[in-house]
Motif scaffolding. Structure first.
Motif, mmCIF file in Angstrom:
data_model
loop_
_atom_site.group_PDB
_atom_site.id
_atom_site.type_symbol
_atom_site.label_atom_id
_atom_site.label_comp_id
_atom_site.label_asym_id
_atom_site.label_seq_id
_atom_site.Cartn_x
_atom_site.Cartn_y
_atom_site.Cartn_z
ATOM 1 N N UNK A 184 0.811 -1.191 0.000
ATOM 2 C CA UNK A 184 0.000 0.000 0.000
ATOM 3 C C UNK A 184 0.853 1.253 0.000
ATOM 4 N N UNK A 185 2.040 1.178 0.646
ATOM 5 C CA UNK A 185 2.916 2.340 0.661
ATOM 6 C C UNK A 185 3.450 2.668 -0.730
ATOM 7 N N UNK A 186 3.752 1.644 -1.505
ATOM 8 C CA UNK A 186 4.251 1.874 -2.863
ATOM 9 C C UNK A 186 3.189 2.546 -3.710
ATOM 10 N N UNK A 187 1.941 2.147 -3.520
ATOM 11 C CA UNK A 187 0.851 2.754 -4.262
ATOM 12 C C UNK A 187 0.728 4.230 -3.904
ATOM 13 N N UNK A 188 0.867 4.563 -2.629
ATOM 14 C CA UNK A 188 0.810 5.956 -2.195
ATOM 15 C C UNK A 188 1.968 6.767 -2.756
ATOM 16 N N UNK A 189 3.153 6.154 -2.785
ATOM 17 C CA UNK A 189 4.318 6.846 -3.334
ATOM 18 C C UNK A 189 4.114 7.159 -4.814
ATOM 19 N N UNK A 190 3.646 6.183 -5.577
ATOM 20 C CA UNK A 190 3.448 6.397 -7.003
ATOM 21 C C UNK A 190 2.314 7.384 -7.272
ATOM 22 N N UNK A 191 1.321 7.409 -6.423
ATOM 23 C CA UNK A 191 0.239 8.379 -6.571
ATOM 24 C C UNK A 191 0.761 9.793 -6.355
ATOM 25 N N UNK A 192 1.565 9.975 -5.325
ATOM 26 C CA UNK A 192 2.163 11.288 -5.072
ATOM 27 C C UNK A 192 3.093 11.665 -6.219
ATOM 28 N N UNK A 193 3.906 10.714 -6.656
ATOM 29 C CA UNK A 193 4.815 10.979 -7.773
ATOM 30 C C UNK A 193 4.034 11.379 -9.017
ATOM 31 N N UNK A 194 2.947 10.686 -9.317
ATOM 32 C CA UNK A 194 2.151 10.979 -10.495
ATOM 33 C C UNK A 194 1.516 12.377 -10.396
ATOM 34 N N UNK A 195 1.033 12.736 -9.221
ATOM 35 C CA UNK A 195 0.445 14.065 -9.029
ATOM 36 C C UNK A 195 1.502 15.163 -9.213
ATOM 37 N N UNK A 196 2.697 14.945 -8.681
ATOM 38 C CA UNK A 196 3.773 15.919 -8.861
ATOM 39 C C UNK A 196 4.190 16.029 -10.326
ATOM 40 N N UNK A 197 4.219 14.895 -10.996
ATOM 41 C CA UNK A 197 4.539 14.906 -12.418
ATOM 42 C C UNK A 197 3.502 15.696 -13.201
ATOM 43 N N UNK A 198 2.226 15.469 -12.925
ATOM 44 C CA UNK A 198 1.167 16.199 -13.620
ATOM 45 C C UNK A 198 1.229 17.690 -13.317
ATOM 46 N N UNK A 199 1.478 18.039 -12.070
ATOM 47 C CA UNK A 199 1.578 19.442 -11.691
ATOM 48 C C UNK A 199 2.754 20.104 -12.394
ATOM 49 N N UNK A 200 3.890 19.429 -12.444
ATOM 50 C CA UNK A 200 5.057 20.008 -13.110
ATOM 51 C C UNK A 200 4.821 20.139 -14.609
ATOM 52 N N UNK A 201 4.084 19.230 -15.190
ATOM 53 C CA UNK A 201 3.756 19.319 -16.614
ATOM 54 C C UNK A 201 2.888 20.547 -16.878
ATOM 55 N N UNK A 202 1.902 20.792 -16.037
ATOM 56 C CA UNK A 202 1.041 21.976 -16.194
ATOM 57 C C UNK A 202 1.852 23.249 -16.016
ATOM 58 N N UNK A 203 2.735 23.277 -15.025
ATOM 59 C CA UNK A 203 3.594 24.446 -14.808
ATOM 60 C C UNK A 203 4.495 24.668 -16.015
ATOM 61 N N UNK A 204 5.014 23.601 -16.593
ATOM 62 C CA UNK A 204 5.861 23.714 -17.777
ATOM 63 C C UNK A 204 5.084 24.310 -18.950
ATOM 64 N N UNK A 205 3.860 23.868 -19.157
ATOM 65 C CA UNK A 205 3.041 24.402 -20.248
ATOM 66 C C UNK A 205 2.781 25.893 -20.039
ATOM 67 N N UNK A 206 2.435 26.286 -18.824
ATOM 68 C CA UNK A 206 2.194 27.705 -18.537
ATOM 69 C C UNK A 206 3.475 28.508 -18.766
ATOM 70 N N UNK A 207 4.611 27.984 -18.318
ATOM 71 C CA UNK A 207 5.888 28.657 -18.513
ATOM 72 C C UNK A 207 6.196 28.840 -19.993
#
Length: 61
Positions: free
Chosen positions: A1-24
């Motif tokens: 379950x911890x690995x699933x939480x880690x990958x979920x957080x990683x995926x959210x950070x990846x998506x957020x950074x992608x949106x920030x990159x597009x805005x930039x």
């Protein structure tokens, strides 16, 4: 379950950074476009000045 939480957080950070990159990229595009327009305006003013000096007339603007 911890690995699933880690990958979920990683995926959210990846998506957020992608949106920030597009805005930039969009902001960078508009800033460079504005700078290019200002530079072209300065070049046009210099050319008009040189034409005025060569012809002894005022430009049509």
């Amino acid at each position: 379950m911890d690995a699933l939480g880690f990958f979920t957080v990683f995926w959210q950070l990846f998506n957020l950074s992608f949106i920030v990159l597009i805005v930039f990229l969009i902001v960078s595009f508009f800033r460079s476009n504005r700078k290019r327009a200002e530079q072209l305006e300065r070049i046009e003013d210099k050319i008009d000045y040189l034409i005025t000096q060569l012809d002894g007339k005022t430009p049509l603007n």
